[in-house]
Scaffold this motif. Sequence first.
Motif, PDB file in Angstrom:
ATOM      1  N   LYS A  95       0.803  -1.229   0.000  1.00  0.00           N
ATOM      2  CA  LYS A  95       0.000   0.000   0.000  1.00  0.00           C
ATOM      3  C   LYS A  95       0.833   1.275   0.000  1.00  0.00           C
ATOM      4  O   LYS A  95       0.581   2.159  -0.819  1.00  0.00           O
ATOM      5  N   PRO A  96       1.827   1.435   0.890  1.00  0.00           N
ATOM      6  CA  PRO A  96       2.585   2.696   0.849  1.00  0.00           C
ATOM      7  C   PRO A  96       3.388   2.875  -0.437  1.00  0.00           C
ATOM      8  O   PRO A  96       3.595   3.995  -0.892  1.00  0.00           O
ATOM      9  N   ILE A  97       3.808   1.764  -1.033  1.00  0.00           N
ATOM     10  CA  ILE A  97       4.568   1.856  -2.283  1.00  0.00           C
ATOM     11  C   ILE A  97       3.651   2.281  -3.421  1.00  0.00           C
ATOM     12  O   ILE A  97       3.949   3.222  -4.166  1.00  0.00           O
ATOM     13  N   LEU A  98       2.530   1.594  -3.559  1.00  0.00           N
ATOM     14  CA  LEU A  98       1.595   1.918  -4.640  1.00  0.00           C
ATOM     15  C   LEU A  98       1.018   3.319  -4.462  1.00  0.00           C
ATOM     16  O   LEU A  98       0.913   4.086  -5.424  1.00  0.00           O
ATOM     17  N   ALA A  99       0.659   3.677  -3.223  1.00  0.00           N
ATOM     18  CA  ALA A  99       0.140   5.028  -2.962  1.00  0.00           C
ATOM     19  C   ALA A  99       1.216   6.079  -3.223  1.00  0.00           C
ATOM     20  O   ALA A  99       0.928   7.146  -3.774  1.00  0.00           O
ATOM     21  N   GLY A 100       2.442   5.782  -2.841  1.00  0.00           N
ATOM     22  CA  GLY A 100       3.539   6.718  -3.074  1.00  0.00           C
ATOM     23  C   GLY A 100       3.822   6.923  -4.558  1.00  0.00           C
ATOM     24  O   GLY A 100       4.060   8.054  -5.003  1.00  0.00           O
ATOM     25  N   LEU A 101       3.791   5.836  -5.318  1.00  0.00           N
ATOM     26  CA  LEU A 101       3.985   5.962  -6.761  1.00  0.00           C
ATOM     27  C   LEU A 101       2.887   6.811  -7.380  1.00  0.00           C
ATOM     28  O   LEU A 101       3.159   7.679  -8.227  1.00  0.00           O
ATOM     29  N   ASP A 102       1.649   6.587  -6.946  1.00  0.00           N
ATOM     30  CA  ASP A 102       0.532   7.382  -7.460  1.00  0.00           C
ATOM     31  C   ASP A 102       0.661   8.851  -7.063  1.00  0.00           C
ATOM     32  O   ASP A 102       0.380   9.746  -7.864  1.00  0.00           O
ATOM     33  N   ALA A 103       1.116   9.102  -5.819  1.00  0.00           N
ATOM     34  CA  ALA A 103       1.282  10.487  -5.357  1.00  0.00           C
ATOM     35  C   ALA A 103       2.411  11.195  -6.115  1.00  0.00           C
ATOM     36  O   ALA A 103       2.278  12.369  -6.484  1.00  0.00           O
ATOM     37  N   VAL A 104       3.506  10.491  -6.360  1.00  0.00           N
ATOM     38  CA  VAL A 104       4.616  11.067  -7.131  1.00  0.00           C
ATOM     39  C   VAL A 104       4.150  11.371  -8.554  1.00  0.00           C
ATOM     40  O   VAL A 104       4.451  12.433  -9.109  1.00  0.00           O
ATOM     41  N   GLU A 105       3.398  10.443  -9.127  1.00  0.00           N
ATOM     42  CA  GLU A 105       2.880  10.643 -10.486  1.00  0.00           C
ATOM     43  C   GLU A 105       1.957  11.860 -10.538  1.00  0.00           C
ATOM     44  O   GLU A 105       2.072  12.706 -11.437  1.00  0.00           O
ATOM     45  N   ALA A 106       1.052  11.961  -9.573  1.00  0.00           N
ATOM     46  CA  ALA A 106       0.122  13.105  -9.538  1.00  0.00           C
ATOM     47  C   ALA A 106       0.879  14.422  -9.378  1.00  0.00           C
ATOM     48  O   ALA A 106       0.553  15.412 -10.044  1.00  0.00           O
ATOM     49  N   ARG A 107       1.889  14.435  -8.527  1.00  0.00           N
ATOM     50  CA  ARG A 107       2.664  15.669  -8.310  1.00  0.00           C
ATOM     51  C   ARG A 107       3.443  16.049  -9.566  1.00  0.00           C
ATOM     52  O   ARG A 107       3.552  17.227  -9.916  1.00  0.00           O
ATOM     53  N   SER A 108       3.970  15.045 -10.276  1.00  0.00           N
ATOM     54  CA  SER A 108       4.693  15.321 -11.512  1.00  0.00           C
ATOM     55  C   SER A 108       3.764  15.912 -12.565  1.00  0.00           C
ATOM     56  O   SER A 108       4.121  16.879 -13.247  1.00  0.00           O
ATOM     57  N   LEU A 109       2.572  15.337 -12.693  1.00  0.00           N
ATOM     58  CA  LEU A 109       1.604  15.862 -13.666  1.00  0.00           C
ATOM     59  C   LEU A 109       1.188  17.275 -13.302  1.00  0.00           C
ATOM     60  O   LEU A 109       1.018  18.131 -14.177  1.00  0.00           O
ATOM     61  N   LYS A 110       1.039  17.541 -12.008  1.00  0.00           N
ATOM     62  CA  LYS A 110       0.645  18.878 -11.551  1.00  0.00           C
ATOM     63  C   LYS A 110       1.774  19.897 -11.787  1.00  0.00           C
ATOM     64  O   LYS A 110       1.538  20.978 -12.315  1.00  0.00           O
ATOM     65  N   ASP A 111       2.986  19.538 -11.364  1.00  0.00           N
ATOM     66  CA  ASP A 111       4.103  20.490 -11.430  1.00  0.00           C
ATOM     67  C   ASP A 111       4.755  20.591 -12.804  1.00  0.00           C
ATOM     68  O   ASP A 111       5.162  21.668 -13.226  1.00  0.00           O
ATOM     69  N   TYR A 112       4.892  19.457 -13.497  1.00  0.00           N
ATOM     70  CA  TYR A 112       5.679  19.424 -14.731  1.00  0.00           C
ATOM     71  C   TYR A 112       4.873  19.086 -15.982  1.00  0.00           C
ATOM     72  O   TYR A 112       5.414  19.099 -17.083  1.00  0.00           O
ATOM     73  N   LYS A 113       3.605  18.716 -15.788  1.00  0.00           N
ATOM     74  CA  LYS A 113       2.721  18.369 -16.920  1.00  0.00           C
ATOM     75  C   LYS A 113       3.259  17.198 -17.742  1.00  0.00           C
ATOM     76  O   LYS A 113       3.054  17.105 -18.937  1.00  0.00           O
ATOM     77  N   VAL A 114       3.980  16.294 -17.082  1.00  0.00           N
ATOM     78  CA  VAL A 114       4.547  15.115 -17.724  1.00  0.00           C
ATOM     79  C   VAL A 114       4.567  13.981 -16.713  1.00  0.00           C
ATOM     80  O   VAL A 114       4.680  14.217 -15.508  1.00  0.00           O
ATOM     81  N   SER A 115       4.448  12.756 -17.212  1.00  0.00           N
ATOM     82  CA  SER A 115       4.530  11.585 -16.343  1.00  0.00           C
ATOM     83  C   SER A 115       5.873  11.585 -15.616  1.00  0.00           C
ATOM     84  O   SER A 115       6.906  11.945 -16.190  1.00  0.00           O
ATOM     85  N   ALA A 116       5.876  11.172 -14.367  1.00  0.00           N
ATOM     86  CA  ALA A 116       7.114  11.161 -13.582  1.00  0.00           C
ATOM     87  C   ALA A 116       8.176  10.271 -14.214  1.00  0.00           C
ATOM     88  O   ALA A 116       9.365  10.562 -14.128  1.00  0.00           O
ATOM     89  N   ALA A 117       7.762   9.181 -14.854  1.00  0.00           N
ATOM     90  CA  ALA A 117       8.724   8.289 -15.507  1.00  0.00           C
ATOM     91  C   ALA A 117       9.409   8.964 -16.684  1.00  0.00           C
ATOM     92  O   ALA A 117      10.529   8.606 -17.036  1.00  0.00           O
ATOM     93  N   LYS A 118       8.754   9.954 -17.283  1.00  0.00           N
ATOM     94  CA  LYS A 118       9.314  10.656 -18.443  1.00  0.00           C
ATOM     95  C   LYS A 118       9.870  12.030 -18.070  1.00  0.00           C
ATOM     96  O   LYS A 118      10.344  12.763 -18.942  1.00  0.00           O
ATOM     97  N   ALA A 119       9.813  12.383 -16.795  1.00  0.00           N
ATOM     98  CA  ALA A 119      10.358  13.661 -16.341  1.00  0.00           C
ATOM     99  C   ALA A 119      11.880  13.640 -16.482  1.00  0.00           C
ATOM    100  O   ALA A 119      12.498  12.578 -16.588  1.00  0.00           O
TER     101      ALA A 119
END
Length: 189
Positions: A95-119
Amino acid sequence: MIDRRTALAGVVTMFGAGLFAPIARAAGAAQASRVPVISDGPPSTAVFTPDQRALVTALSERIIPTTDTPGAIAAGVPMFIEKLLADWGVPDDRKPILAGLDAVEARSLKDYKVSAAKATPKQQDALLTLAMNGQIPGGKDFFEAMRQMVITGYYTSEIGITQEREYLPVPGEYNGAFPYSQVNKVYSA
């Protein structure tokens, strides 16, 4: 030659009481039996979606990047993480890993407008720093578990044991006046 089972058993000392549960379970099994703890091959079940797998790969490489020695990707750390979570983790561990990955992804989309994996690497470093500092929901728990899994996967891999560290089954003589500037690798025995 040191093997993954022996190295994994030594990881407990490195992280102490704050050891992520699946690592502790695998290390305990390594000490108690002679069976391979984390076998080669795919995980018993898929833990990550393809997008999460890409993000785990990108973040692993940011935690231990390729320098003059191979990094986390070359050492197979992303597959190790998924196998560790699939074969030694219970749903609550994931749970903390999957939730953390989702939170990092959401923050990347919000801040950088790109998937975190492609940042960019700089953006990924910023995202990891935000997680580490608890500025992303669940970030501290995610970052600590992720960091432990990456370090464990790397330093129990053949690359981590033989290329990053220099294995000396019988260390050489003690020289108290050895110049620090001449130390090239950390030795493991």
